[in-house]
Design a protein around this motif. Structure first.
Motif, short mmCIF file in Angstrom:
data_model
loop_
_atom_site.label_atom_id
_atom_site.label_comp_id
_atom_site.label_asym_id
_atom_site.label_seq_id
_atom_site.Cartn_x
_atom_site.Cartn_y
_atom_site.Cartn_z
N PRO A 187 -17.92 6.04 23.26
CA PRO A 187 -17.69 7.21 24.12
C PRO A 187 -18.44 8.45 23.65
O PRO A 187 -18.83 9.27 24.47
N LEU A 224 -9.24 16.43 25.88
CA LEU A 224 -10.02 16.28 24.66
C LEU A 224 -10.33 17.64 24.04
O LEU A 224 -10.26 17.83 22.82
N PHE A 232 -11.55 11.38 19.16
CA PHE A 232 -10.94 11.15 20.47
C PHE A 232 -9.44 10.91 20.33
O PHE A 232 -8.84 10.24 21.16
N LEU A 290 -6.86 11.38 23.08
CA LEU A 290 -6.79 10.43 24.20
C LEU A 290 -6.21 9.10 23.74
O LEU A 290 -6.49 8.64 22.63
N ARG A 341 -9.44 6.65 26.77
CA ARG A 341 -10.77 6.60 26.19
C ARG A 341 -11.66 5.64 26.99
O ARG A 341 -12.82 5.93 27.29
N THR A 350 -15.03 6.57 29.08
CA THR A 350 -16.28 5.85 28.89
C THR A 350 -16.79 5.28 30.21
O THR A 350 -17.99 5.37 30.51
#
Lengths: 153, 153
Positions: free
Chosen positions: A22, A149, B131, B134, B139, B143
């Motif tokens: 990510p 985030l 991250f 999340l 996540r 993505t």
DNA sequence: TATTGTTATACTCTATAACTATA
DNA sequence: TATAGTTATAGAGTATAACAATA
């Protein structure tokens, strides 16, 4: 920023990387979006930073450069140049704050409001182009995830 | 890139902006993530670009700098420095391709594979930290959205 | 002593053009 | 003529430190 470029060629390997990382996907997407934002900003003559400052000034009326810096998270030394440009364009006035003469009171002018309105009008089309691959729902989802985030306590 | 900084102060206005502007949220999140990635990369001694090149070489075995550039979308002139650093560290060999002596055949060495393995081992913790706000599902969602944005046909 | 605005400086990532040697 | 690698350079965005005026 990682040393990466928006090269013209389209590799088959990068998507695989982005699918499992990510962070990489985020950085690459950001680079592309920032490029598009700069291009859009150049068209209507208002830099991205100038746009943000005008937008905040339109909301709060008038405040110091220090407050603008803190709220928008733009460094003080960078804010100087943005304020210079806005003042030179007549979009903003700078007057010494009588209550604290170290600080400027930065105020948006009528011309500044007009420039902001014009720039704001171009935003929906910019978003439609740049985020055209996503539906409205997906766009909202993305914004929500990024907000989580960014501003997690 | 827009003229923005990760200033220390936490403003109340930026979250409002980010909530209505996916482009701004994206750029700010990217800056924070890139910073974290650089810090993580510095810890294990492998730059982000170097990591990507080693990872691709581990997958394809050996290829030219040009192919690395195209697939990873890193500019040729930037790739030179990355390959230099990797070679100096002994993580990569450069030999002229007998079939096309203009090109190098860049090959990952056993030491390079070890360095890559070590760097890869640090990734999950880096992702968990960066991250952490999340969930795993979020996540993956992020993505997916970014992939759609980046590699839309 | 600390803060606001300012300037200067440096460092990184990126972009471009030119050069070489090969093709 | 075009391509792979290289080099140099210039331009952004960012970060830091120092300074004057003020608090």
């Amino acid at each position: 920023m990682p040393p990466r470029t928006d090269a013209r060629a389209q590799g088959a390997y990068l998507p695989r990387l982005a699918a499992e990382r990510p962070d990489i996907a985020l950085c690459r997407a950001s680079a592309a979006v920032a490029r598009a934002a700069d291009a859009a900003a150049a068209e209507n003559g208002l830099g991205v930073g100038q746009h943000l400052v005008l937008k905040m000034l339109a909301a709060v009326g008038s405040c110091s450069q220090q407050v603008l810096s803190a709220e928008l998270r733009i460094d003080r030394s960078v804010m100087v140049g943005i304020a210079d440009d806005l003042e030179r364009s007549g979009f903003v006035r700078r007057e010494r704050d009588p209550a604290d003469r170290r600080a400027y009171a930065v105020t948006i002018t009528p011309a500044g409001r007009r420039a902001l309105a014009k720039a704001e009008k171009a935003i929906p089309e910019f978003l439609a182009t740049t985020f055209g691959a996503l539906t409205a729902a997906e766009r909202a989802q993305l914004t929500g995830l990024l907000g989580k985030l960014l501003f997690a306590e």
